[in-house]
Scaffold this motif. Structure first.
Motif, PDB file in Angstrom:
ATOM      1  N   GLY A   9       0.793  -1.234   0.000  1.00 30.69           N
ATOM      2  CA  GLY A   9       0.000   0.000   0.000  1.00 30.69           C
ATOM      3  C   GLY A   9       0.821   1.278   0.000  1.00 30.69           C
ATOM      4  O   GLY A   9       0.480   2.248  -0.683  1.00 30.69           O
ATOM      5  N   GLN A  10       1.920   1.300   0.736  1.00 28.12           N
ATOM      6  CA  GLN A  10       2.739   2.519   0.810  1.00 28.12           C
ATOM      7  C   GLN A  10       3.472   2.820  -0.497  1.00 28.12           C
ATOM      8  O   GLN A  10       4.063   3.879  -0.645  1.00 28.12           O
ATOM      9  CB  GLN A  10       3.727   2.482   1.981  1.00 28.12           C
ATOM     10  N   ASP A  11       3.417   1.898  -1.452  1.00 29.23           N
ATOM     11  CA  ASP A  11       4.038   2.124  -2.758  1.00 29.23           C
ATOM     12  C   ASP A  11       3.204   3.053  -3.642  1.00 29.23           C
ATOM     13  O   ASP A  11       3.703   3.550  -4.656  1.00 29.23           O
ATOM     14  CB  ASP A  11       4.219   0.791  -3.513  1.00 29.23           C
ATOM     15  N   THR A  12       1.953   3.281  -3.290  1.00 29.24           N
ATOM     16  CA  THR A  12       1.043   4.016  -4.167  1.00 29.24           C
ATOM     17  C   THR A  12       1.540   5.414  -4.514  1.00 29.24           C
ATOM     18  O   THR A  12       1.540   5.794  -5.694  1.00 29.24           O
ATOM     19  CB  THR A  12      -0.373   4.096  -3.556  1.00 29.24           C
ATOM     20  N   ARG A  49      -5.370   8.863  -5.686  1.00 27.93           N
ATOM     21  CA  ARG A  49      -4.527   7.947  -4.919  1.00 27.93           C
ATOM     22  C   ARG A  49      -5.295   6.715  -4.430  1.00 27.93           C
ATOM     23  O   ARG A  49      -4.839   5.581  -4.603  1.00 27.93           O
ATOM     24  CB  ARG A  49      -3.892   8.684  -3.738  1.00 27.93           C
ATOM     25  N   TRP A  52      -6.217   4.403  -7.332  1.00 25.91           N
ATOM     26  CA  TRP A  52      -5.038   3.663  -7.771  1.00 25.91           C
ATOM     27  C   TRP A  52      -4.671   2.580  -6.760  1.00 25.91           C
ATOM     28  O   TRP A  52      -4.363   1.457  -7.144  1.00 25.91           O
ATOM     29  CB  TRP A  52      -3.862   4.625  -7.970  1.00 25.91           C
ATOM     30  N   GLU A  53      -4.676   2.912  -5.483  1.00 27.31           N
ATOM     31  CA  GLU A  53      -4.298   1.930  -4.468  1.00 27.31           C
ATOM     32  C   GLU A  53      -5.224   0.719  -4.520  1.00 27.31           C
ATOM     33  O   GLU A  53      -4.765  -0.426  -4.464  1.00 27.31           O
ATOM     34  CB  GLU A  53      -4.315   2.556  -3.078  1.00 27.31           C
ATOM     35  N   ARG A  54      -6.512   0.966  -4.651  1.00 30.46           N
ATOM     36  CA  ARG A  54      -7.474  -0.148  -4.742  1.00 30.46           C
ATOM     37  C   ARG A  54      -7.232  -0.977  -5.994  1.00 30.46           C
ATOM     38  O   ARG A  54      -7.276  -2.204  -5.955  1.00 30.46           O
ATOM     39  CB  ARG A  54      -8.901   0.384  -4.728  1.00 30.46           C
ATOM     40  N   ALA A  57      -3.970  -2.956  -5.662  1.00 33.77           N
ATOM     41  CA  ALA A  57      -4.142  -4.021  -4.668  1.00 33.77           C
ATOM     42  C   ALA A  57      -5.028  -5.147  -5.191  1.00 33.77           C
ATOM     43  O   ALA A  57      -4.834  -6.313  -4.832  1.00 33.77           O
ATOM     44  CB  ALA A  57      -4.715  -3.449  -3.376  1.00 33.77           C
TER      45      ALA A  57
END
Length: 159
Positions: A9-12, A49, A52-54, A57
């Motif tokens: 997740g912190q890569d987003t 953000r 994109w994260e969803r 993932a």
């Protein structure tokens, strides 16, 4: 040394920065400024953000990590659709895209996919062709009311 690892997740945030910078530098030789702004609008990046994260993932997503810096990323669906494959402009031509693509292809084979698909930009088309992808068709996509050309490509894998 390049480490290919699963997305976290912190890569987003770094991925969003990489995406914007890559589109606006690497793809600038094949698309107009208007097209680049529609493809990767600066004002949308932070607002998107969570989206994109969803997305990252929910897909099979890998990042190329070089000493704690994300130099590239690639993702695909369980059905073998390669959604995104980007390498930061400072890390081009170092085998990163190849390493990411090989990792995605190996995962697709493990999952039993018969084919891989992508929609490659004008810029990325020769890269995918080098790795056995064939153009199914040239297509025009619309981003924020602006037309962009890309290529629907396929590669048979597995059995």
């Amino acid at each position: 040394m390049i480490q290919i690892r699963k997305f976290e997740g912190q890569d987003t945030g770094p991925i969003l920065d990489l995406f914007y910078e890559t589109v606006h530098t690497v793809n600038a030789r094949d698309y107009t400024k208007e097209q680049l702004d529609a493809w990767a609008p600066l004002e949308d990046m932070s607002a998107k953000r969570l989206v994109w994260e969803r997305s990252l993932a929910s897909h099979i997503t890998y990042v190329a990590d070089i000493g704690g810096t994300i130099a590239g990323f690639g993702d695909m669906t369980n059905e073998g659709y390669i959604d995104r494959l980007y390498v930061h402009h400072r890390y081009q031509r170092q085998g990163i895209a190849t390493a990411l693509l090989n990792t995605l292809e190996a995962e697709a084979i493990r999952l039993g996919a018969a084919k891989l698909f992508t929609e490659a930009s004008i810029t990325a088309k020769p890269f995918f062709e080098r790795y056995g992808y064939s153009v199914l068709k040239e297509q025009t996509v619309i981003r924020s009311g602006v037309s962009l050309i890309n290529y629907r490509m396929v590669k048979s894998i597995g059995k």
